[in-house]
Design an enzyme around this catalytic site. Structure first.
Site, PDB file in Angstrom:
ATOM      1  N   PRO A   1       0.808  -1.229   0.000  1.00 24.45           N
ATOM      2  CA  PRO A   1       0.000   0.000   0.000  1.00 24.45           C
ATOM      3  C   PRO A   1       0.838   1.276   0.000  1.00 24.45           C
ATOM      4  O   PRO A   1       1.616   1.501   0.925  1.00 24.45           O
ATOM      5  CB  PRO A   1      -0.804  -0.114   1.301  1.00 24.45           C
ATOM      6  CG  PRO A   1       0.075  -0.931   2.198  1.00 24.45           C
ATOM      7  CD  PRO A   1       0.800  -1.903   1.301  1.00 24.45           C
TER       8      PRO A   1
ATOM      9  N   ASP B   1      -2.112   3.085   2.324  1.00 26.19           N
ATOM     10  CA  ASP B   1      -1.485   3.210   3.639  1.00 26.19           C
ATOM     11  C   ASP B   1      -1.803   4.610   4.158  1.00 26.19           C
ATOM     12  O   ASP B   1      -1.436   5.605   3.516  1.00 26.19           O
ATOM     13  CB  ASP B   1       0.024   3.013   3.494  1.00 26.19           C
ATOM     14  CG  ASP B   1       0.705   2.725   4.814  1.00 26.19           C
ATOM     15  OD1 ASP B   1       0.012   2.672   5.836  1.00 26.19           O
ATOM     16  OD2 ASP B   1       1.938   2.555   4.808  1.00 26.19           O
TER      17      ASP B   1
ATOM     18  N   TRP C   1       4.407   0.490   9.843  1.00 28.03           N
ATOM     19  CA  TRP C   1       4.833  -0.698   9.111  1.00 28.03           C
ATOM     20  C   TRP C   1       4.066  -1.931   9.607  1.00 28.03           C
ATOM     21  O   TRP C   1       3.931  -2.914   8.860  1.00 28.03           O
ATOM     22  CB  TRP C   1       6.334  -0.919   9.270  1.00 28.03           C
ATOM     23  CG  TRP C   1       7.149   0.130   8.592  1.00 28.03           C
ATOM     24  CD1 TRP C   1       7.722   1.233   9.155  1.00 28.03           C
ATOM     25  CD2 TRP C   1       7.485   0.192   7.202  1.00 28.03           C
ATOM     26  NE1 TRP C   1       8.396   1.968   8.213  1.00 28.03           N
ATOM     27  CE2 TRP C   1       8.270   1.351   7.001  1.00 28.03           C
ATOM     28  CE3 TRP C   1       7.204  -0.621   6.106  1.00 28.03           C
ATOM     29  CZ2 TRP C   1       8.771   1.717   5.760  1.00 28.03           C
ATOM     30  CZ3 TRP C   1       7.701  -0.259   4.869  1.00 28.03           C
ATOM     31  CH2 TRP C   1       8.469   0.900   4.702  1.00 28.03           C
TER      32      TRP C   1
ATOM     33  N   GLN D   1      12.590  -2.236   0.597  1.00 30.34           N
ATOM     34  CA  GLN D   1      11.524  -2.900   1.330  1.00 30.34           C
ATOM     35  C   GLN D   1      11.943  -4.262   1.885  1.00 30.34           C
ATOM     36  O   GLN D   1      11.150  -4.922   2.556  1.00 30.34           O
ATOM     37  CB  GLN D   1      10.294  -3.070   0.436  1.00 30.34           C
ATOM     38  CG  GLN D   1       9.649  -1.762   0.030  1.00 30.34           C
ATOM     39  CD  GLN D   1       9.176  -0.953   1.220  1.00 30.34           C
ATOM     40  OE1 GLN D   1       8.709  -1.504   2.217  1.00 30.34           O
ATOM     41  NE2 GLN D   1       9.286   0.355   1.138  1.00 30.34           N
TER      42      GLN D   1
ATOM     43  N   TRP E   1       8.503  -3.558   4.078  1.00 30.51           N
ATOM     44  CA  TRP E   1       7.287  -4.349   3.873  1.00 30.51           C
ATOM     45  C   TRP E   1       7.565  -5.841   3.735  1.00 30.51           C
ATOM     46  O   TRP E   1       6.862  -6.672   4.295  1.00 30.51           O
ATOM     47  CB  TRP E   1       6.555  -3.823   2.633  1.00 30.51           C
ATOM     48  CG  TRP E   1       5.171  -4.357   2.487  1.00 30.51           C
ATOM     49  CD1 TRP E   1       4.186  -4.345   3.423  1.00 30.51           C
ATOM     50  CD2 TRP E   1       4.624  -4.992   1.334  1.00 30.51           C
ATOM     51  NE1 TRP E   1       3.046  -4.920   2.919  1.00 30.51           N
ATOM     52  CE2 TRP E   1       3.285  -5.326   1.637  1.00 30.51           C
ATOM     53  CE3 TRP E   1       5.119  -5.288   0.066  1.00 30.51           C
ATOM     54  CZ2 TRP E   1       2.444  -5.951   0.721  1.00 30.51           C
ATOM     55  CZ3 TRP E   1       4.279  -5.904  -0.852  1.00 30.51           C
ATOM     56  CH2 TRP E   1       2.962  -6.232  -0.526  1.00 30.51           C
TER      57      TRP E   1
ATOM     58  N   LYS F   1      20.867  10.198  -6.764  1.00 30.58           N
ATOM     59  CA  LYS F   1      19.564   9.924  -6.194  1.00 30.58           C
ATOM     60  C   LYS F   1      18.619  11.080  -6.476  1.00 30.58           C
ATOM     61  O   LYS F   1      18.975  12.242  -6.345  1.00 30.58           O
ATOM     62  CB  LYS F   1      19.682   9.707  -4.687  1.00 30.58           C
ATOM     63  CG  LYS F   1      18.390   9.250  -4.029  1.00 30.58           C
ATOM     64  CD  LYS F   1      18.601   8.945  -2.554  1.00 30.58           C
ATOM     65  CE  LYS F   1      17.298   8.478  -1.914  1.00 30.58           C
ATOM     66  NZ  LYS F   1      17.483   8.177  -0.475  1.00 30.58           N
TER      67      LYS F   1
ATOM     68  N   LYS G   1      13.795  16.330  -4.432  1.00 34.13           N
ATOM     69  CA  LYS G   1      13.268  17.660  -4.754  1.00 34.13           C
ATOM     70  C   LYS G   1      14.337  18.722  -4.593  1.00 34.13           C
ATOM     71  O   LYS G   1      14.391  19.692  -5.343  1.00 34.13           O
ATOM     72  CB  LYS G   1      12.072  17.971  -3.846  1.00 34.13           C
ATOM     73  CG  LYS G   1      10.852  17.104  -4.124  1.00 34.13           C
ATOM     74  CD  LYS G   1       9.712  17.447  -3.165  1.00 34.13           C
ATOM     75  CE  LYS G   1       8.496  16.560  -3.406  1.00 34.13           C
ATOM     76  NZ  LYS G   1       7.403  16.859  -2.454  1.00 34.13           N
TER      77      LYS G   1
END
Length: 937
Positions: free
Chosen positions: A47, A86, A586, A633, A637, A670, A673
């Site tokens: 999610p 989520d 989580w 993850q 997750w 990477k 913003k």
């Protein structure tokens, strides 16, 4: 009949038309429903949080999630997939804090938790429309109308049931220990969250600090007398000159909580006499092995005249002889409650309050097995309040926990006034260094760049902070977690024993609780009188409690409403109140295999929609056949899914994983913003289309590799692959319309009776079907896609080019009809093979080539069966010979280019050198094709 096809194509506009076709025909729903009685293939959708715009990295994951269920549906599986959102946790809270100008938890509580959480609820779907729009636009088929949402009462109630299950198994406990704490967010983080926030270039002080030895209170083997006797061969040891233990740290602020110094028992230490330029001298004790590092003239910024070394070999002494040596503390703590004793701090629930205790007038040297001889001085400063290793050492040695920092990361007052009182710890470093230097206790001070953990959400430096927290005892099930991992198929496979396997082997208990507001409330109630605790596993269980107050059937289970629910203690009759913590977000995502169906209650509206009314219905969705997320993850997750399923059900909850590498910009940096290098996926889609983006994501790099995203490369794959296929398709339709070719009525020779060129491409086509099927069955869409690209190149640049004159013939003879039938079969098969990869172009070709002439065919390519290879048409010898021809012709064209002779200029002869014993078969047939291709007389 076929519709005309222009060689100039607007892919984005074409895709918009296909989207409208799918929507009008409810094609996604039909692709699922038509297989309801088949074996299931289940995707778990990790999610995302919809309170921010989706980025290009989200497209990567969603494309890889989409391809496998599409493929499996066409292979005959029942492949439902449900979206999820989520909605809890720090990501949401920080977004709201930012919008409201809050900078601390105090401001939230002054504003009101009820109003703050209402803003959180409103904000979680701020960008939902953007997420749905992008999901649909890239062709990711997932049920967006009936998503699971982690903020719903039903989802929370399943979370409570899981916690109760762990409680009953004695796998949930509250412990007092050092935990990674974010001073900005005011809460602990779990180990898997900490792993997300490490920075390799953290800039911190590097200081060597002197601790003055107090010989009068020491109980070590080393004494003034033993030093004097040992030093006599070299120098007359003078007890009036101060002796210091030299320690090293990168966190000067923790020196205020120093409780001991640690040495390595069996490593060697020496006494050094240091003579300074101002004619003062002192004795320093540190590890013999590190003397070149400590006394490095190039590094030190102090005026030393000379250094004399005592205890030369073999008179060096082991660290165990220093144990018990007393020294003066650098700072005296206030005798208040943040000085804690072990009797109070190490009780498992309930945790009693701390109290004032007496601290010895001097600290002492202890031994520890974690003392390193690779950096520092070999003497480690121990502050049990600020380090996990320090804490455990203090626990075994009976050291006090001296907490000199509050939960906001600000320095608490010590005895006396100090300029750093009330300052943030990192800001206090400079003042503490200045104070130590003024007191003659700073031997060296520099800066160091090293690895340090930062909050993965707000980027604040984490503090390791001694405090109570709730834990899941995952370490008790370490072997089960490791054994279960052996049954999971990882792509790439090195993740199994590498990143994920290492994480499981070094498993620590999961710090579950958060001292925050917007999250699943921890369902533990504690008696305000006797301290009795109970874990509540659901709403019906809570309703049975005697003296229940503040409850209603429609109660929102979030804070602050659930905090107002009280009942009578069954032990003493006092009031039971819920503990204030909420759960790690989580936990919510890791609970989704159960919580999405309101397990084990099965009473949500969506359960009716999906007909998940009992365990039989649930078992169709458990475990998942497939999950896919990025490599970060593995400690997020992927781990929480695996941990909760293993601890609660004793089973795996997923079988196959594609673990994706992270996306960087075109320069390998990477995306962020701050750098201004974040790629807007909508710009790429509007310019090049979703298929071009999907194809690039799927085939440009192996899934597990870190990949650079370059919009120019999306343009290039569109040109090299999509346009090549489109031009081949356009060529076929153009000439088929001229000749009124109809695949339904045309009398076409059987494949084995067709010319060699046709037999070759049909052999390659059926080999391709085998390859793609095998690779997709092995969760390898990248090499499957690349095999399709190679075939399209051969189809366009060899088959069509070599067959072009066959389509120009004036009459519909058998050769011409064979060419039409062969190219038609290749294009129709290709659109089916490509349907999971490039669903829009596949649909466009299918609608024109299949639905226009076969109205009884499935109404979409995505409702058709995936191609099955006709092994009888695979001719390996013919394929090998043709590969030899194409290689020879490629070399010949290269030779012409080097010689400056254009292909249209005939040449007398071509000589081909082959390895002896490797000569191709059917040389004469091959020679004719080579002469034709290379214009050889």
């Amino acid at each position: 009949m076929f519709q005309p096809v222009s060689s100039k194509v607007d892919f984005p506009a074409q895709e918009e038309r296909i989207l409208a076709l799918w929507k009008a025909g409810e094609i996604f729903a039909k692709s699922v429903d038509q297989r309801q009685r088949a074996d299931p293939f289940i995707l778990y959708e990790g999610p995302p949080t919809a309170n921010g715009n989706p980025g290009i990295h989200h497209v990567l994951a969603r494309v890889f999630k989409d391809i496998m269920p599409r493929y499996k549906a066409m292979k005959g599986f029942y492949a439902p997939r449900r979206a999820g959102w989520d909605t809890h946790g720090l990501p949401v809270e920080l977004e709201v804090e930012k919008s409201m100008g809050f900078t601390s938890k105090t401001q939230i509580e002054e504003y009101g938790v009820e109003k703050f959480n209402k803003h959180c609820r409103d904000s979680v779907f701020k960008y939902l429309d953007k997420w749905i729009e992008l999901t649909e636009r890239i062709g990711f088929w997932v049920d967006l109308e009936n998503p699971y949402v982690t903020l719903k009462n039903e989802y929370i109630e399943t979370g409570w049931w899981i916690i109760k299950n762990l409680w009953d198994k004695k796998l949930l406990y509250q412990g007092f220990r050092v935990t990674p704490h974010c001073p900005r967010c005011g809460t602990s983080l779990s180990s898997h969250e900490v792993a997300l926030g490490y920075k390799d270039d953290a800039d911190d002080p590097s200081v060597y600090v002197k601790f003055k030895v107090d010989w009068q209170q020491s109980k070590a083997e080393i004494t003034e007398q033993t030093l004097k006797a040992s030093c006599a061969p070299v120098i007359n040891y003078n007890p009036n000159i101060p002796t210091y233990l030299l320690a090293w740290t990168t966190t000067p602020w923790t020196l205020t909580g120093n409780a001991a110094l640690a040495v390595a028992q069996n490593d060697e230490y020496l006494l050094y006499e240091v003579n300074y330029e101002d004619n003062t001298k002192e004795y320093l004790i540190f590890a013999y092995q590190l003397q070149s590092l400590v006394l490095n003239p190039a590094a030190r910024k102090f005026l030393i005249k000379d250094v004399k070394e005592y205890f030369p070999a073999p008179q060096r002494f082991p660290g165990r002889k220093l144990v018990g040596l007393s020294y003066e503390r650098l700072y005296e703590p206030q005798p208040i409650s943040y000085v804690m004793g072990w009797a109070e701090t190490y009780m498992e629930p309930p945790i009693s309050s701390t109290k004032v205790i007496d601290i010895p007038s001097r600290n002492r040297v202890v031994s520890a097995d974690f003392v390193s001889m690779t950096d520092g001085t070999g003497i480690v400063h121990i502050a049990p309040a600020f380090g996990a290793d320090d804490f455990e050492l203090g626990k075994s040695k009976g050291l006090p926990v001296i907490q000199t920092v509050d939960l906001a990361g600000k320095m608490l007052p010590l005895k006396g006034l100090h300029p750093w009182d009330g300052k943030f710890v990192k800001d206090a470093d400079k003042e503490i260094n200045k104070d130590l230097a003024a007191r003659g206790l700073l031997f060296r001070s520099e800066r160091i760049k090293h690895t340090y953990p930062f909050c993965w959400r707000c980027s604040s430096p984490l503090l390791y902070y001694a405090k109570p927290s709730w834990y899941i005892r995952t370490s008790a099930k370490k072997q089960e977690l490791i054994d279960g991992n052996q049954k999971i198929n990882w792509y790439p496979d090195h993740i199994k024993e590498g990143r994920f396997g290492d994480w499981l082997r070094n498993n620590v208990d999961w710090a579950l609780s958060r001292e925050r507001y917007w999250g699943t409330p921890l369902p533990v109630w504690r008696c305000q009188g006797c301290g009795h605790e109970e874990c509540i596993g659901g709403r019906e269980e809570l309703k049975t409690r005697s003296g229940l107050q503040g409850w209603s059937e429609d109660l929102d289970l979030h804070r602050p409403y659930i905090d107002q629910v009280t009942y009578s203690c069954p032990k003493c009759g006092s009031t039971m109140r819920r503990v204030p913590e909420v759960l790690d977000c989580w936990f919510d995502s890791g609970a989704m295999p159960l919580a999405q169906w309101h397990y084990p209650f099965f009473k949500s509206d969506v359960n009716e929609c999906y007909q998940i009314k009992d365990m039989d219905g649930f078992n169709q969705w458990f475990p998942a056949d497939y999950i896919c997320e990025a490599v970060d993850q593995t400690r997020g997750w992927f781990y929480t899914l695996h941990a909760l399923s293993t601890l609660v059900k004793g089973e795996l909850c997923y079988k196959n994983v594609i673990c994706l590498g992270l996306i960087l910009d075109a320069k390998g940096e990477k995306m962020s913003k701050a750098r201004g290098n974040v790629v807007d996926p909508w710009k790429v889609i509007k310019e090049r289309g979703a298929d071009a983006l999907r194809w690039y994501m799927l085939t440009a790099s192996s899934p597990g590799n870190v990949r650079r995203f370059d919009t120019n490369q999306v343009t290039e794959v569109q040109r090299q692959f999509l346009l090549t296929l489109w031009n081949t398709y356009s060529f076929f339709v153009t000439y088929a319309l001229i000749d009124k070719y109809n695949p339904v009525t045309a009398s076409v020779p059987e494949p084995k009776e067709r010319p060699e060129l046709d037999r070759w491409i049909l052999s390659e086509l059926n080999s391709l079907i085998q390859q793609v099927t095998e690779r997709l069955d092995n969760y390898d869409p990248t090499t499957a896609g690349r095999a399709i690209a190679d075939f399209v190149d051969n189809l366009s640049n060899w088959y069509v080019r070599r067959s072009r004159r066959r389509f120009w013939k004036g009459e519909n003879d058998s050769d011409k009809l064979a060419a039409y039938a062969t190219l038609y079969e290749c294009l129709v098969t290709l659109c089916k093979l490509l349907a999971p990869f490039t669903p829009f172009m596949a649909e466009e070709i299918y609608q024109n080539l299949v639905r226009s002439v076969y109205p009884e065919a499935p109404e979409s390519v995505h409702l058709a069966d995936y191609p099955v290879a006709n092994i009888a048409l695979v001719d390996e010898e013919l394929s090998a010979n043709t590969r030899a021809i194409t290689s020879i012709c490629s070399l010949g064209r290269a030779a012409r280019s080097v010689a400056g002779i254009k292909v249209r200029q005939p040449i007398k002869e071509v000589c081909i050198s082959v390895i002896s014993g490797k000569e191709p078969q059917n040389v004469e047939v091959m020679s004719e094709q080579i002469r034709d291709e290379l214009n050889v007389k």
